[in-house]
Design a protein around this motif. Structure first.
Motif, PDB file in Angstrom:
ATOM      1  N   LEU A  86       0.861  -1.142   0.101  1.00  0.00           N
ATOM      2  CA  LEU A  86      -0.021  -0.073   0.055  1.00  0.00           C
ATOM      3  C   LEU A  86       0.788   1.267  -0.056  1.00  0.00           C
ATOM      4  N   ILE A  87       1.806   1.198   0.817  1.00  0.00           N
ATOM      5  CA  ILE A  87       2.820   2.248   1.004  1.00  0.00           C
ATOM      6  C   ILE A  87       3.399   2.617  -0.539  1.00  0.00           C
ATOM      7  N   ILE A  88       3.911   1.572  -1.304  1.00  0.00           N
ATOM      8  CA  ILE A  88       4.451   1.636  -2.387  1.00  0.00           C
ATOM      9  C   ILE A  88       3.572   2.212  -3.505  1.00  0.00           C
ATOM     10  N   LEU A  89       2.313   1.721  -3.518  1.00  0.00           N
ATOM     11  CA  LEU A  89       1.371   2.625  -4.317  1.00  0.00           C
ATOM     12  C   LEU A  89       1.124   3.879  -4.012  1.00  0.00           C
ATOM     13  N   ASN A  90       1.221   3.934  -2.564  1.00  0.00           N
ATOM     14  CA  ASN A  90       0.866   5.358  -2.347  1.00  0.00           C
ATOM     15  C   ASN A  90       2.044   6.418  -2.805  1.00  0.00           C
ATOM     16  N   GLN A  91       3.534   5.947  -2.821  1.00  0.00           N
ATOM     17  CA  GLN A  91       4.612   6.636  -3.194  1.00  0.00           C
ATOM     18  C   GLN A  91       4.179   6.783  -4.832  1.00  0.00           C
ATOM     19  N   ILE A  92       4.017   5.646  -5.545  1.00  0.00           N
ATOM     20  CA  ILE A  92       3.661   6.145  -6.985  1.00  0.00           C
ATOM     21  C   ILE A  92       2.518   7.051  -7.397  1.00  0.00           C
ATOM     22  N   ALA A  93       1.471   7.186  -6.435  1.00  0.00           N
ATOM     23  CA  ALA A  93       0.566   8.074  -6.690  1.00  0.00           C
ATOM     24  C   ALA A  93       1.154   9.363  -6.243  1.00  0.00           C
ATOM     25  N   THR A  94       1.784   9.392  -5.224  1.00  0.00           N
ATOM     26  CA  THR A  94       2.585  10.831  -4.803  1.00  0.00           C
ATOM     27  C   THR A  94       3.323  11.377  -6.218  1.00  0.00           C
ATOM     28  N   PHE A  95       4.200  10.533  -6.605  1.00  0.00           N
ATOM     29  CA  PHE A  95       4.954  11.080  -7.651  1.00  0.00           C
ATOM     30  C   PHE A  95       4.032  11.439  -9.012  1.00  0.00           C
ATOM     31  N   LEU A  96       3.154  10.912  -9.495  1.00  0.00           N
ATOM     32  CA  LEU A  96       2.496  11.017 -10.634  1.00  0.00           C
ATOM     33  C   LEU A  96       1.440  12.338 -10.332  1.00  0.00           C
ATOM     34  N   LEU A  97       0.950  12.506  -8.999  1.00  0.00           N
ATOM     35  CA  LEU A  97       0.084  13.807  -8.925  1.00  0.00           C
ATOM     36  C   LEU A  97       0.893  15.018  -8.580  1.00  0.00           C
ATOM     37  N   THR A  98       2.013  14.660  -8.036  1.00  0.00           N
ATOM     38  CA  THR A  98       2.897  15.848  -7.546  1.00  0.00           C
ATOM     39  C   THR A  98       3.587  16.432  -9.256  1.00  0.00           C
ATOM     40  N   GLY A  99       3.854  15.243  -9.916  1.00  0.00           N
ATOM     41  CA  GLY A  99       4.237  15.632 -11.294  1.00  0.00           C
ATOM     42  C   GLY A  99       3.404  16.431 -12.017  1.00  0.00           C
ATOM     43  N   LEU A 100       2.026  16.011 -11.951  1.00  0.00           N
ATOM     44  CA  LEU A 100       0.863  16.797 -12.776  1.00  0.00           C
ATOM     45  C   LEU A 100       0.768  18.242 -12.362  1.00  0.00           C
ATOM     46  N   VAL A 101       0.959  18.449 -11.132  1.00  0.00           N
ATOM     47  CA  VAL A 101       0.609  19.690 -10.503  1.00  0.00           C
ATOM     48  C   VAL A 101       1.779  20.494 -10.829  1.00  0.00           C
ATOM     49  N   LEU A 102       2.853  20.041 -10.878  1.00  0.00           N
ATOM     50  CA  LEU A 102       4.245  20.811 -11.058  1.00  0.00           C
ATOM     51  C   LEU A 102       4.297  21.134 -12.546  1.00  0.00           C
ATOM     52  N   THR A 103       3.594  19.835 -13.392  1.00  0.00           N
ATOM     53  CA  THR A 103       3.752  20.191 -14.722  1.00  0.00           C
ATOM     54  C   THR A 103       2.886  21.485 -15.194  1.00  0.00           C
ATOM     55  N   GLY A 104       1.561  21.565 -14.444  1.00  0.00           N
ATOM     56  CA  GLY A 104       0.757  22.566 -14.517  1.00  0.00           C
ATOM     57  C   GLY A 104       1.225  24.023 -14.265  1.00  0.00           C
ATOM     58  N   PHE A 105       1.868  23.913 -13.157  1.00  0.00           N
ATOM     59  CA  PHE A 105       2.496  25.248 -12.725  1.00  0.00           C
ATOM     60  C   PHE A 105       3.532  25.675 -13.716  1.00  0.00           C
ATOM     61  N   LEU A 106       4.375  24.630 -14.234  1.00  0.00           N
ATOM     62  CA  LEU A 106       5.422  25.167 -15.244  1.00  0.00           C
ATOM     63  C   LEU A 106       4.775  25.612 -16.588  1.00  0.00           C
ATOM     64  N   ILE A 107       3.658  25.153 -16.786  1.00  0.00           N
ATOM     65  CA  ILE A 107       2.970  25.566 -18.144  1.00  0.00           C
ATOM     66  C   ILE A 107       2.536  27.179 -17.840  1.00  0.00           C
ATOM     67  N   LEU A 108       1.983  27.379 -16.603  1.00  0.00           N
ATOM     68  CA  LEU A 108       1.404  28.647 -16.303  1.00  0.00           C
ATOM     69  C   LEU A 108       2.314  29.669 -16.257  1.00  0.00           C
ATOM     70  N   ILE A 109       3.786  29.165 -15.960  1.00  0.00           N
ATOM     71  CA  ILE A 109       4.878  30.080 -15.612  1.00  0.00           C
ATOM     72  C   ILE A 109       5.370  30.388 -17.057  1.00  0.00           C
ATOM     73  N   LEU A 110       5.338  29.480 -17.643  1.00  0.00           N
ATOM     74  CA  LEU A 110       5.965  29.852 -19.315  1.00  0.00           C
ATOM     75  C   LEU A 110       5.026  30.579 -19.971  1.00  0.00           C
ATOM     76  N   LYS A 111       3.634  30.468 -19.536  1.00  0.00           N
ATOM     77  CA  LYS A 111       2.695  31.563 -20.134  1.00  0.00           C
ATOM     78  C   LYS A 111       3.070  32.889 -19.714  1.00  0.00           C
ATOM     79  N   LYS A 112       3.640  33.191 -18.902  1.00  0.00           N
ATOM     80  CA  LYS A 112       4.061  34.570 -18.042  1.00  0.00           C
ATOM     81  C   LYS A 112       2.743  35.328 -17.776  1.00  0.00           C
TER      82      LYS A 112
END
Length: 217
Positions: A86-112
């Motif tokens: 369960l913890i391993i699944l949690n870590q995978i979910a954390t990586f994916l969700l955090t990656g999605l959020v950071l990618t979204g923020f990066l897109i907004l930053i690049l939009k200036k």
């Protein structure tokens, strides 16, 4: 770009909760404080045994170390194997969700577009504060029910139903999980509030900067 903001609104809260969970779940110092507070050392009559076995357990869950088979029963070991999955699944979910959020923020930053960026952070942070407050109040009045329902949903067997005399239950009494959940809630609320305030200050500064430039022309 509204779609990006909405996606961040959806994924920011679970990503933040899971990040705080992962920071806390392997924190031996937190558990030692709880053992002291909840009388676990007195239950076993030895601080050394409790600290040693809990350290080995954390090592098993995070780093592939071996459990003490003389301390835990076979049923406890099988349940801990499920917890590890369960913890391993949690870590995978954390990586994916955090990656999605950071990618979204990066897109907004690049939009200036500083305003949209700041408003998205503020909106996501406000949603997080609201969601955590709701969950916290729900757990305050129904923690036993939520605790049992979580186990039914998370595990496909009844290995988690251990007798009160088992070392795993004595090592990690239910109140420890209450305190664990409270700590995650507090950390998540503080992170969201700090993020909201930072974004708010960015917007205020941007507004002041734009007004100053406008009047100086």
């Amino acid at each position: 770009m509204r779609v990006i903001s909405y996606l961040i609104f959806i994924f920011f809260t679970p990503a933040l909760i899971l990040l705080n969970f992962n920071f806390l779940v392997f924190n031996h110092g937190f558990y030692k404080g709880q053992f002291e507070k909840l009388g676990v050392y007195e239950t076993f009559g030895s601080k050394e045994i409790v600290d040693d076995q809990s350290k080995k357990l954390i090592g098993y869950l995070c780093c592939g170390k071996e459990l003490d088979q003389d301390f835990f029963t076979q049923r406890e070991i099988l349940h801990l194997a499920d917890v590890k999955k369960l913890i391993i699944l949690n870590q995978i979910a954390t990586f994916l969700l955090t990656g999605l959020v950071l990618t979204g923020f990066l897109i907004l930053i690049l939009k200036k577009d500083e305003n949209e960026f700041a408003k998205t952070i503020m909106g996501a942070s406000a949603i997080t504060v609201g969601a955590i407050t709701f969950l916290w109040l729900s757990a305050l009045f129904n923690f036993d029910w939520l605790f049992v329902r979580f186990h039914f949903l998370a595990f496909d067997n009844d290995l988690w139903q251990l007798p009160g005399r088992s070392n795993l239950i004595k090592l990690f009494p239910q109140q420890l999980f209450v305190n664990f959940a409270n700590r995650i809630a507090i950390q998540t609320l503080l992170t969201a509030a700090t993020t909201f305030f930072t974004a708010f200050m960015i917007m205020k500064y941007k507004s002041y900067y734009d007004d100053t430039n406008h009047h100086s022309r």
